[in-house]
Write an enzyme that holds these catalytic residues in place. Sequence first.
Site, PDB file in Angstrom:
ATOM      1  CE  LYS A  11     -89.674 -20.111 -40.373  1.00  0.00           C
ATOM      2  NZ  LYS A  11     -91.151 -20.096 -40.268  1.00  0.00           N
ATOM      3  CE1 TYR A  51     -91.761 -23.568 -35.973  1.00  0.00           C
ATOM      4  CE2 TYR A  51     -90.651 -25.069 -37.471  1.00  0.00           C
ATOM      5  CZ  TYR A  51     -90.904 -23.783 -37.021  1.00  0.00           C
ATOM      6  OH  TYR A  51     -90.302 -22.707 -37.645  1.00  0.00           O
ATOM      7  CG  ASN A 114     -92.594 -17.155 -42.049  1.00  0.00           C
ATOM      8  OD1 ASN A 114     -91.782 -18.069 -42.052  1.00  0.00           O
ATOM      9  ND2 ASN A 114     -93.350 -16.871 -40.999  1.00  0.00           N
ATOM     10  CG  HIS A 117     -88.450 -19.691 -35.568  1.00  0.00           C
ATOM     11  ND1 HIS A 117     -89.729 -19.788 -35.087  1.00  0.00           N
ATOM     12  CD2 HIS A 117     -87.626 -19.862 -34.493  1.00  0.00           C
ATOM     13  CE1 HIS A 117     -89.685 -20.028 -33.779  1.00  0.00           C
ATOM     14  NE2 HIS A 117     -88.421 -20.082 -33.407  1.00  0.00           N
ATOM     15  CD  GLU A 128     -87.559 -21.434 -30.131  1.00  0.00           C
ATOM     16  OE1 GLU A 128     -88.788 -21.576 -30.236  1.00  0.00           O
ATOM     17  OE2 GLU A 128     -86.944 -20.434 -30.579  1.00  0.00           O
TER      18      GLU A 128
HETATM   19  P1  CMP Z   1     -92.664 -19.591 -37.066  1.00  0.00           P
HETATM   20  O1  CMP Z   1     -92.331 -18.342 -36.333  1.00  0.00           O
HETATM   21  O2  CMP Z   1     -91.518 -20.405 -37.556  1.00  0.00           O
HETATM   22  O3  CMP Z   1     -93.590 -20.523 -36.148  1.00  0.00           O
HETATM   23  C1  CMP Z   1     -94.551 -21.415 -36.671  1.00  0.00           C
HETATM   24  C2  CMP Z   1     -94.677 -21.304 -38.136  1.00  0.00           C
HETATM   25  O4  CMP Z   1     -95.808 -21.908 -38.706  1.00  0.00           O
HETATM   26  C3  CMP Z   1     -94.806 -19.849 -38.515  1.00  0.00           C
HETATM   27  O5  CMP Z   1     -93.550 -19.217 -38.328  1.00  0.00           O
HETATM   28  C4  CMP Z   1     -95.310 -19.938 -39.952  1.00  0.00           C
HETATM   29  O6  CMP Z   1     -94.275 -19.901 -40.900  1.00  0.00           O
HETATM   30  C5  CMP Z   1     -95.936 -21.329 -40.005  1.00  0.00           C
HETATM   31  N1  CMP Z   1     -97.329 -21.288 -40.431  1.00  0.00           N
HETATM   32  C6  CMP Z   1     -97.802 -21.888 -41.526  1.00  0.00           C
HETATM   33  N2  CMP Z   1     -99.121 -21.678 -41.631  1.00  0.00           N
HETATM   34  C7  CMP Z   1     -99.494 -20.915 -40.568  1.00  0.00           C
HETATM   35  C8  CMP Z   1    -100.731 -20.372 -40.116  1.00  0.00           C
HETATM   36  N3  CMP Z   1    -101.872 -20.557 -40.787  1.00  0.00           N
HETATM   37  N4  CMP Z   1    -100.714 -19.636 -38.994  1.00  0.00           N
HETATM   38  C9  CMP Z   1     -99.563 -19.441 -38.287  1.00  0.00           C
HETATM   39  N5  CMP Z   1     -98.359 -19.950 -38.661  1.00  0.00           N
HETATM   40  C10 CMP Z   1     -98.344 -20.686 -39.797  1.00  0.00           C
END
Ligand code: CMP
Length: 140
Positions: A11, A51, A114, A117, A128
């Site tokens: 990311k 998403y 974070n 993904h 994906e």
């Molecule tokens: P990812 O695995 O990329 O899939 C959805 C993303 O939403 C997740 O990682 C997080 O980085 C992001 N995200 C941001 N806020 C939240 C939240 N409150 N709960 C879950 N995912 C979140």
Amino acid sequence: MTVQRTFSILKPDATERNLTGAINAMFESNGFRIVAQKRVQLSRHQAEQFYIVHKERPFYGELVDYMISGPVVVQVLEKENAVQANRDLMGATNPANAAEGTIRKTFAESIERNSVHGSDSVENAAIEIAYFFSGSEIVG
Ligand code: CMP
């Protein structure tokens, strides 16, 4: 066990902090082969579609804004049981809950920033992967 492919994104917080090599080293030292990889700037439309399952979630708008805030690296990773193995290696979505030794515990800054993904199922991995790569771009 069968060899699987899973889809991965490094990311914007990872590209911004020059962590792509360090994260790839964790993949490779844990037995993943990076069988496709490219660094791209997502368009708003691409991020919204990727998403789309989160469209009704309160964080959807911020998530899309964040994912287009800088370049990302999209990847296909191959390993036995790759989907679950990568989820284990990434750690919990919120790095505050991630186990020691996981990518998110090591590198992630917040639940949004974070770092990585990874696909959550074999079915979604196929969807994906096809969203970003043609068959000829994946070289096992
Ligand atoms: P990812 O695995 O990329 O899939 C959805 C993303 O939403 C997740 O990682 C997080 O980085 C992001 N995200 C941001 N806020 C939240 C939240 N409150 N709960 C879950 N995912 C979140």
